[in-house]
Design an enzyme around this catalytic site. Structure first.
Site, PDB file in Angstrom:
ATOM      1  N   HIS A  13       3.486  -2.416   3.319  1.00  0.00           N
ATOM      2  CA  HIS A  13       3.465  -1.012   2.634  1.00  0.00           C
ATOM      3  C   HIS A  13       5.016  -0.846   2.177  1.00  0.00           C
ATOM      4  O   HIS A  13       5.801  -1.389   2.622  1.00  0.00           O
ATOM      5  CB  HIS A  13       3.306   0.057   3.908  1.00  0.00           C
ATOM      6  CG  HIS A  13       2.047   0.263   4.581  1.00  0.00           C
ATOM      7  ND1 HIS A  13       1.384  -0.587   5.372  1.00  0.00           N
ATOM      8  CD2 HIS A  13       1.120   1.022   4.101  1.00  0.00           C
ATOM      9  CE1 HIS A  13       0.257  -0.424   5.731  1.00  0.00           C
ATOM     10  NE2 HIS A  13      -0.113   0.980   4.966  1.00  0.00           N
ATOM     11  N   HIS A  38      -5.748   9.251   0.749  1.00  0.00           N
ATOM     12  CA  HIS A  38      -5.716   8.417   2.039  1.00  0.00           C
ATOM     13  C   HIS A  38      -6.429   8.763   3.173  1.00  0.00           C
ATOM     14  O   HIS A  38      -6.044   8.857   4.275  1.00  0.00           O
ATOM     15  CB  HIS A  38      -4.282   8.178   2.192  1.00  0.00           C
ATOM     16  CG  HIS A  38      -3.897   6.885   2.916  1.00  0.00           C
ATOM     17  ND1 HIS A  38      -3.941   6.835   4.364  1.00  0.00           N
ATOM     18  CD2 HIS A  38      -3.649   5.529   2.519  1.00  0.00           C
ATOM     19  CE1 HIS A  38      -3.933   5.478   4.747  1.00  0.00           C
ATOM     20  NE2 HIS A  38      -3.602   4.961   3.563  1.00  0.00           N
ATOM     21  N   HIS A  49      -6.075   3.543  -4.498  1.00  0.00           N
ATOM     22  CA  HIS A  49      -5.988   3.423  -3.030  1.00  0.00           C
ATOM     23  C   HIS A  49      -6.447   4.764  -2.602  1.00  0.00           C
ATOM     24  O   HIS A  49      -5.962   5.197  -1.648  1.00  0.00           O
ATOM     25  CB  HIS A  49      -4.538   2.998  -2.309  1.00  0.00           C
ATOM     26  CG  HIS A  49      -4.348   2.874  -1.072  1.00  0.00           C
ATOM     27  ND1 HIS A  49      -5.736   2.139  -0.476  1.00  0.00           N
ATOM     28  CD2 HIS A  49      -3.670   2.974  -0.152  1.00  0.00           C
ATOM     29  CE1 HIS A  49      -5.463   2.063   0.824  1.00  0.00           C
ATOM     30  NE2 HIS A  49      -4.268   2.607   1.107  1.00  0.00           N
ATOM     31  N   ASP A  88       0.726  -1.026   0.146  1.00  0.00           N
ATOM     32  CA  ASP A  88       0.004   0.123  -0.077  1.00  0.00           C
ATOM     33  C   ASP A  88       0.841   1.227   0.035  1.00  0.00           C
ATOM     34  O   ASP A  88       1.876   1.224   0.450  1.00  0.00           O
ATOM     35  CB  ASP A  88      -0.958  -0.086   1.234  1.00  0.00           C
ATOM     36  CG  ASP A  88      -2.254  -0.618   1.029  1.00  0.00           C
ATOM     37  OD1 ASP A  88      -2.130  -1.805   0.051  1.00  0.00           O
ATOM     38  OD2 ASP A  88      -2.986  -0.691   1.679  1.00  0.00           O
TER      39      ASP A  88
END
Length: 273
Positions: A241, A144, A140, A89
């Site tokens: 991540h 965020h 994504h 991510d």
């Protein structure tokens, strides 16, 4: 008994000359017409080129138009139950994403990269590398915003849709229009309307079942242990991540986890779409 009349030489010459002249005139006119048809001016040529480009863009859009997919949040993987799906991510990151890609390539493993729109826009070369090396893309969002599901903050449906839509536009531009089969809400902040919107645009809502909590920077050993404990109890979609800050711990953990997965007999695949 009749004799065949032979034209006089002078008449034959005249007839031949007339026919030749007429034929030449007709051929000249044909060539002249072809010349006019094939020699459009600069303005006409530019218009024709623009029309051709619009037709090509329209065909490309039609070809790439995503088909609606399931609205439910995917927590499974493709293939055998002994498979795991690695998901990364918050990238792409100019330092950590290349390192992760090199590591995955050394093992021949494919993963899913959940991209933040502006990060994709800032690093199009990395996005294209992700695609070229056979990995999958995931939307994504733009900012965020882990509270995007909280309507009391004035974050209406239109805001959530814009987060998905604008990030997709940035990712499409960076990748050249590669498929984006998933949408992962930041922090899992899904709502029924955001899931519906993503699915209607071909992006399956993507969850996870093994949360490494690497974003807390707990140390490499803790990240490794956390993932191992969850996977051994049946978790398959691993969340790590490659962006969002210093990911040295995440990268080092992945270096240890991959050989552990292989040693335990796990294969690698993609999340269920």
């Amino acid at each position: 008994m009749y004799k065949r009349r032979v034209p006089r030489p002078s008449a034959v010459a005249m007839a031949t000359g007339t026919g030749t002249a007429l034929l030449g005139l007709l051929l000249g006119l044909a060539v002249q017409g072809q010349g006019h048809a094939g020699s459009a001016g600069p303005k006409e040529q530019a218009q024709a080129q623009q029309q051709e480009e619009r037709r090509a863009e329209r065909k490309a859009r039609e070809k790439a138009e995503p088909k609606p997919t399931a609205r439910s949040i995917s927590h499974g993987v493709e293939g055998d139950f002994r498979n795991v799906a690695l998901t990364l991510d918050d990238g792409p990151h100019p330092v950590w994403t290349p390192k992760v890609l090199d590591l995955l390539d050394s093992y021949g493993i494919k993963a899913t990269f959940c991209l933040i729109g502006p990060n994709a826009e800032a690093n199009p070369g990395l996005v294209r590398r992700i695609v070229d090396e056979g990995h999958r893309l995931c939307n994504h969002s733009v900012h965020h915003d882990t509270a995007m599901d909280q309507g009391e903050d004035g974050k209406a449906q239109a805001y959530r849709e814009s987060e998905i839509r604008d990030a997709r536009r940035m990712i499409d531009k960076a990748s050249g229009g590669a498929p984006v089969p998933y949408y992962r809400a930041p922090g899992g902040a899904f709502t029924p309307d955001s899931r519906h919107y993503a699915a209607a645009h071909g992006m399956r809502p993507l969850g996870w079942t093994a949360d490494s909590n690497d974003w807390r920077l707990p140390g490499t050993a803790t990240i490794v242990r956390t993932v191992q404990q969850q996977v051994t109890t049946g978790a398959q979609v691993v969340l790590l991540h490659d962006g969002g800050g210093d990911r040295a711990q995440s990268y080092d953990a992945l270096r240890q986890l991959i050989p552990w997965f292989k040693g335990e007999g796990y294969g690698f695949t993609f999340p269920e779409g």
